[in-house]
Design a protein around this motif. Structure first.
Motif, short mmCIF file in Angstrom:
data_model
loop_
_atom_site.label_atom_id
_atom_site.label_comp_id
_atom_site.label_asym_id
_atom_site.label_seq_id
_atom_site.Cartn_x
_atom_site.Cartn_y
_atom_site.Cartn_z
N GLN A 292 0.83 -1.20 0.00
CA GLN A 292 0.00 0.00 0.00
C GLN A 292 0.87 1.26 0.00
O GLN A 292 0.53 2.27 -0.59
CB GLN A 292 -0.89 -0.02 1.25
N ALA A 293 2.03 1.16 0.67
CA ALA A 293 2.90 2.34 0.79
C ALA A 293 4.05 2.30 -0.21
O ALA A 293 5.11 2.89 0.01
CB ALA A 293 3.44 2.43 2.22
N TYR A 294 3.87 1.59 -1.31
CA TYR A 294 4.80 1.49 -2.45
C TYR A 294 6.11 0.77 -2.13
O TYR A 294 6.50 -0.15 -2.82
CB TYR A 294 5.15 2.86 -3.06
N HIS A 295 6.87 1.25 -1.09
CA HIS A 295 8.19 0.69 -0.77
C HIS A 295 9.13 0.71 -1.96
O HIS A 295 9.91 -0.22 -2.16
CB HIS A 295 8.07 -0.75 -0.24
N LEU A 296 9.06 1.77 -2.75
CA LEU A 296 10.05 1.92 -3.82
C LEU A 296 11.36 2.43 -3.20
O LEU A 296 11.36 3.02 -2.12
CB LEU A 296 9.55 2.92 -4.88
N ILE A 297 12.46 2.19 -3.90
CA ILE A 297 13.76 2.64 -3.40
C ILE A 297 14.02 4.04 -3.95
O ILE A 297 14.16 4.24 -5.17
CB ILE A 297 14.87 1.65 -3.81
N ASP A 298 14.06 5.02 -3.05
CA ASP A 298 14.13 6.44 -3.45
C ASP A 298 15.32 6.76 -4.33
O ASP A 298 15.24 7.64 -5.21
CB ASP A 298 14.19 7.34 -2.20
#
Length: 225
Positions: free
Chosen positions: A90-96
């Motif tokens: 839900q909170a994406y958890h992409l690597i910035d």
């Protein structure tokens, strides 16, 4: 495919035991598309995290592809997860620090894909989700909906045996949401991918083959569609 036997999850909070999951027993067959529903605080996301091996149950037994997950060491669990499970958060958890392209490519680095294969697979995902023009951008430069699409593309790129999705359309507009649910349904029906989604949406739940309702950390009902 997976079997939960008497799974409970609780935390200690200021000397009190706070239960999140209570004695859940659940079997999910290969090829099912299960929607987990229930009010906030009923344990939906915790159950998904236990199934996805991101969280450990406090008690009970968990079997996944005939392996006793409850007895595996963390490294073994991690390998089993990376090999078989895709997760849409839900909170994406992409690597910035990584571009869209690099985020989508990341799961492939854990597998033995040649560079040319990785390029082709990422190109296919960028095209499928119509985000080719965003491939060199960083997550902070994307809208919430675009970040969610990148997260879904990343989860699907290794064609996992099991796809777990926590409110997968929560940040998408209704048209994008419908397209994602139709894609999930197609992956389930045509490719035989097993899918478990947590959703508040009755409409999205009905794309599946079974709806499980949780209440106060227990399975209140289960019905096939």
């Amino acid at each position: 495919m997976l079997s939960l036997k008497n799974i409970s999850k609780y935390y200690q909070s200021g000397g009190n035991k706070v239960s999140v999951l209570n004695n859940i027993t659940l079997d999910i067959d290969e090829g099912e598309f299960v929607s987990i529903m229930g009010p906030s605080g009923s344990g939906k996301s915790t159950l998904l995290n236990v199934i996805g091996m991101l969280d450990e149950a406090s008690e009970g037994y968990y079997y996944f592809l005939d392996k006793m997950v409850h007895q595996l060491k963390e490294k073994q669990r991690s390998a089993l997860y990376k090999e078989n499970i895709g997760f849409v958060f839900q909170a994406y958890h992409l690597i910035d620090e990584l571009t869209v392209y690099e985020n989508i490519e990341t799961p492939l680095l854990y597998h033995d894909f040649k560079s040319s294969e990785r390029k082709a697979l990422v190109a296919d995902m960028l095209d499928r989700f119509q985000i080719v023009g965003k491939k060199d951008l960083f997550p902070a430069q994307l809208s919430g909906g675009q970040q969610q699409l990148v997260g879904i593309a990343r989860a699907l790129i290794v064609k996992p045996k099991l796809l777990l999705a926590d409110e997968p359309t929560g940040n998408l507009n209704s048209k994008q949401g419908e397209e994602i649910m139709e894609l999930f349904q197609k992956l389930n029906k045509e490719d035989g991918m097993t899918i478990i989604q947590v959703t508040h949406s009755e409409k999205n739940a009905e794309y599946g083959t079974r709806i499980i309702n949780l209440l106060d950390g227990t399975v209140a009902s289960s019905k096939k569609l």
